[in-house]
Design an enzyme around this catalytic site. Structure first.
Site, mmCIF file in Angstrom:
data_model
loop_
_atom_site.group_PDB
_atom_site.id
_atom_site.type_symbol
_atom_site.label_atom_id
_atom_site.label_comp_id
_atom_site.label_asym_id
_atom_site.label_seq_id
_atom_site.Cartn_x
_atom_site.Cartn_y
_atom_site.Cartn_z
ATOM 1 N N HIS A 142 0.848 -1.201 0.000
ATOM 2 C CA HIS A 142 0.000 0.000 0.000
ATOM 3 C C HIS A 142 0.879 1.245 0.000
ATOM 4 C CE1 HIS A 142 -3.518 -2.497 0.603
ATOM 5 N NE2 HIS A 142 -2.836 -3.147 1.522
ATOM 6 N N LEU A 165 1.808 14.871 5.892
ATOM 7 C CA LEU A 165 2.359 14.862 4.539
ATOM 8 C C LEU A 165 2.200 16.213 3.852
ATOM 9 C CD1 LEU A 165 1.275 11.299 3.395
ATOM 10 C CD2 LEU A 165 3.614 12.129 3.658
ATOM 11 N N ARG A 219 5.330 17.802 2.187
ATOM 12 C CA ARG A 219 5.307 18.111 0.752
ATOM 13 C C ARG A 219 5.626 19.580 0.516
ATOM 14 N NH1 ARG A 219 -0.362 14.768 -0.035
ATOM 15 N NH2 ARG A 219 0.580 12.727 -0.477
ATOM 16 N N GLU A 243 6.036 10.610 -1.070
ATOM 17 C CA GLU A 243 5.068 11.580 -0.525
ATOM 18 C C GLU A 243 4.094 12.069 -1.588
ATOM 19 O OE1 GLU A 243 6.652 14.377 2.260
ATOM 20 O OE2 GLU A 243 8.255 13.014 2.813
ATOM 21 N N GLY A 244 3.593 11.115 -2.345
ATOM 22 C CA GLY A 244 2.677 11.414 -3.438
ATOM 23 C C GLY A 244 3.436 11.467 -4.740
ATOM 24 N N THR A 245 3.183 10.500 -5.622
ATOM 25 C CA THR A 245 3.898 10.460 -6.898
ATOM 26 C C THR A 245 3.454 11.626 -7.781
ATOM 27 O OG1 THR A 245 2.222 9.135 -8.033
ATOM 28 C CG2 THR A 245 3.904 7.926 -6.785
#
Length: 394
Positions: free
Chosen positions: A145, A249, A253, A373-375
């Site tokens: 995940h 996040l 980010r 951290e988020g594609t």
């Protein structure tokens, strides 16, 4: 490998320094001096050996790069978000792995303990994390995940005065050296909660991830929980659900949006200097049209990104920034940085793949930064959903 002299000069094509306070500039210049003195001369060798420079943890703590926005009463800097961004920009200008160490500590470990913890937890953990006496890590991503954290299977079960934690997390920065881990797990009511796990708890291990071609000077590992007894006083009481880890996040980010820009600046500055010195066909390559095209596009994208992150910093300070705005800046900075690194590498020809210059190291590091951290694609969909109102994730 001989230590290199760091000749970096920061590009400021639109005189953005005029938007910064004297304190902002002092903070930036202090971190820049640290990078020139203590990071640039050693980082290439550590990256080549795939080794984490442990000494930076105490140095970053002393410099105030851990939790700069956390209030001073807990050991933080009590600074604003532009100060935090400038710190991350300068650290990543040195190396993305160094910035990762600071980002994780401040945004993913100290921030959730401050925002979601109680006073006892804040007083116990934050001062030691701020000083660099302790290193922390953040356990959200699991082997199965990544982009869908809602699918997590790591879980806690009630056992009286403690809970029993089982599961595993993967791709965790700082894990092999961390004293504490802020871990997200499902309780028996199927709610996601944060728990603070400490090294030494029986059944808790942090195997190192080997064989990376990216972030080689950063320590990455797994978090493995085999019936770990965690006292209930280590549960973060003030948040439940995915909004807990996602709130962390957003802060991290934001730091990456500034940080990746630092890597872009370093690649541009290196390529610009090289273009003035490298002679081909009896003149410097900077005099040729195609090289000027590359440099002109680089400085344009850097300038646009500088304006974007500065404005985002103002919005963060005013409490107005949305997670979607942070997503846009994170994705943009990562995209322009990866493109600039690639063009800069081409400008240096064969020299661009050697450790004599920082570009190839940045280029490899940024492949992680554009993914974690988020594609890139996930952040595009976050923006897409925000502007259309349609959820393309499902």
């Amino acid at each position: 490998m001989a230590a290199r002299t760091d000749l970096f000069q920061s590009p400021d094509y639109y005189q953005l320094d005029e938007l910064l306070s004297e304190e902002h500039k002092l903070i930036r210049d202090t971190v820049r001096s640290y990078v020139k003195k203590d990071i640039s001369p050693i980082i290439e060798e550590y990256a080549q050996r795939a080794e984490f420079p442990e000494q930076i943890v105490a140095q970053l703590g002393e410099l105030g790069c851990f939790g700069p926005t956390v209030p001073t009463q807990y050991g933080g800097g009590g600074l604003d978000y532009i100060s935090y961004g400038l710190m991350m920009q300068e650290l990543e200008r040195g190396d993305s792995g160094v910035r990762s160490t600071a980002s994780v500590q401040g945004s993913l470990v100290m921030y959730p303990i401050y925002a979601y913890g109680n006073e006892a937890q804040r007083n116990k953990y934050l001062p030691k994390l701020a000083s660099g006496e302790w290193l922390g890590c953040f356990g959200l991503t699991e082997p199965d995940h990544g982009s869908n954290p809602a699918g997590m299977t790591t879980n806690i079960k009630d056992a009286g005065d403690h809970v029993i934690l089982n599961g595993a997390k993967m791709w965790i920065s700082n894990a092999p050296y961390a004293t504490v881990a802020v871990v997200w797990a499902r309780n028996e009511q199927n709610e996601i909660q944060g728990v603070i796990v400490e090294r030494g708890m029986e059944g808790f291990s942090t195997p190192t991830t080997h064989g990376k071609w990216s972030l080689r000077a950063s320590a990455t590992g797994e978090l493995v929980f085999d019936n770990v007894k965690v006292p209930k006083e280590n549960i973060l009481p003030n948040v439940k659900g995915l909004k807990g880890p996602l709130g962390c996040l957003t802060k991290a980010r934001y730091g990456i949006a500034w940080g990746a820009l630092g890597a872009a600046m370093d690649c541009y500055d290196t390529a610009l200097r090289y273009s003035m010195e490298r002679q081909q066909f009896d003149r410097p390559i900077g005099g040729f049209q195609l090289q000027q095209k590359k440099l002109a596009e680089m400085i344009t994208e850097i300038t646009k990104a500088q304006l974007l992150v500065w404005r985002l910093g103002v919005l963060m300070n005013e409490g107005k920034a949305t997670p979607q705005q942070v997503s846009m800046a994170k994705r943009n900075s990562c995209e322009i940085a990866t493109n600039i690194a690639r063009d800069a590498r081409q400008m240096l020809g064969g020299m661009g793949i050697t450790g004599e210059y920082s570009i190839m190291r940045h280029m490899m590091n940024l492949e992680s930064v554009i993914t974690y951290e988020g594609t890139h694609d996930i952040h595009l969909l976050i923006t897409g959903m925000d502007v259309t109102g349609y959820n393309a994730f499902k």
